[in-house]
Design a protein around this motif. Structure first.
Motif, short mmCIF file in Angstrom:
data_model
loop_
_atom_site.label_atom_id
_atom_site.label_comp_id
_atom_site.label_asym_id
_atom_site.label_seq_id
_atom_site.Cartn_x
_atom_site.Cartn_y
_atom_site.Cartn_z
N ARG A 1 0.87 -1.18 0.00
CA ARG A 1 0.00 0.00 0.00
C ARG A 1 0.91 1.23 0.00
O ARG A 1 2.06 1.14 0.41
N PRO A 2 0.39 2.37 -0.44
CA PRO A 2 1.23 3.57 -0.47
C PRO A 2 1.78 3.95 0.91
O PRO A 2 2.91 4.38 1.03
N ASP A 3 0.96 3.75 1.97
CA ASP A 3 1.39 4.16 3.31
C ASP A 3 2.19 3.08 4.03
O ASP A 3 3.16 3.36 4.72
N ALA A 4 1.79 1.81 3.89
CA ALA A 4 2.49 0.70 4.57
C ALA A 4 2.02 -0.63 3.98
O ALA A 4 0.92 -0.73 3.46
N ASP A 5 2.89 -1.63 4.07
CA ASP A 5 2.50 -2.97 3.61
C ASP A 5 1.45 -3.56 4.54
O ASP A 5 1.41 -3.24 5.73
N LEU A 6 0.62 -4.40 3.98
CA LEU A 6 -0.45 -5.04 4.75
C LEU A 6 -0.26 -6.55 4.65
O LEU A 6 -0.11 -7.09 3.56
N THR A 7 -0.25 -7.24 5.78
CA THR A 7 -0.17 -8.70 5.80
C THR A 7 -1.55 -9.27 6.12
O THR A 7 -2.17 -8.88 7.11
N LEU A 8 -2.02 -10.17 5.27
CA LEU A 8 -3.31 -10.83 5.48
C LEU A 8 -3.06 -12.29 5.83
O LEU A 8 -2.24 -12.96 5.19
N GLN A 9 -3.78 -12.78 6.82
CA GLN A 9 -3.66 -14.18 7.23
C GLN A 9 -5.02 -14.85 7.14
O GLN A 9 -6.05 -14.23 7.38
N ILE A 10 -4.99 -16.14 6.80
CA ILE A 10 -6.22 -16.93 6.68
C ILE A 10 -6.04 -18.18 7.52
O ILE A 10 -5.00 -18.84 7.44
N SER A 11 -7.03 -18.50 8.34
CA SER A 11 -6.95 -19.68 9.20
C SER A 11 -8.21 -20.53 9.06
O SER A 11 -9.07 -20.53 9.95
#
Length: 200
Positions: free
Chosen positions: A50-60
């Motif tokens: 993202r322009p402001d910061a990376d985003l980590t998505l997790q799936i469980s």
């Protein structure tokens, strides 16, 4: 060596007896719940820039998720992939009023909801022939579809638009195809109307 989908194979086998010319044919086995879990393992956590910061998505997902996915998809990879994507959700409470994740959030969890097959709109006789042709060829342009059915391209265009709005047909550039999540219900629909059908 060459490959084709089950719809095309069923058609070619019945109409052209193509299997009589081939010494050895192999059908890929259906994917099990364990196969699907292994296949999607690398996607259980991923990062987006993202322009402001990376985003980590997790799936469980739970164990039942994989067995439901294998059952609904009949072990077919293209169907399983679409159903898996459609089953992923973000909690509404995690989103802003605009429906986005707040800029300060750097990690979020996607919920794996119970997968389900989409409903199939009622089909006209023309729709069935059109979809059967697309399922056999996998990818076609509107003009090739009209040619394969011996119909006016304007007639085909209007039916394609209706089926696109219903989500049954998808378009990438000039190419049309059937949305894989609709394969199982289309197999029943076309089979019940005496079309040559392949496995889902």
């Amino acid at each position: 060596m060459f490959g084709c989908n089950q719809w095309a194979w069923t058609f070619l086998s019945k109409v052209c007896q193509v299997d009589a010319y081939l010494e050895h044919t192999v059908s890929l086995p259906a994917l099990t719940d364990e196969d699907l879990e292994t296949w999607f393992a690398s996607l259980m956590a991923f990062s987006l820039s993202r322009p402001d910061a990376d985003l980590t998505l997790q799936i469980s997902p739970n164990e039942a998720h994989w067995s439901n996915l294998a059952s609904l998809s009949s072990g077919t990879s293209t169907i399983a992939a679409q159903l898996w994507l459609q089953s992923l959700r973000l909690e509404a409470t995690d989103l802003t009023a605009e429906g986005t994740l707040p800029a300060e959030v750097q990690q979020a969890e996607l919920q794996a909801t119970r997968p389900s097959l989409p409903s199939l709109a009622s089909l006209t006789v023309m729709d069935r022939y059109l979809l059967h042709s697309l399922l056999i060829h996998r990818l076609m342009t509107r003009s090739h579809l009209a040619l394969s059915l011996g119909e006016n391209e304007r007639t085909i265009h209007s039916r394609v638009q209706v089926l696109q709005r219903a989500g049954v047909i998808v378009q990438q550039g000039r190419w049309l195809s059937v949305h894989p999540a609709h394969y199982p219900k289309l197999r029943s629909e076309l089979g019940n109307n005496n079309f040559l059908i392949g496995k889902a």
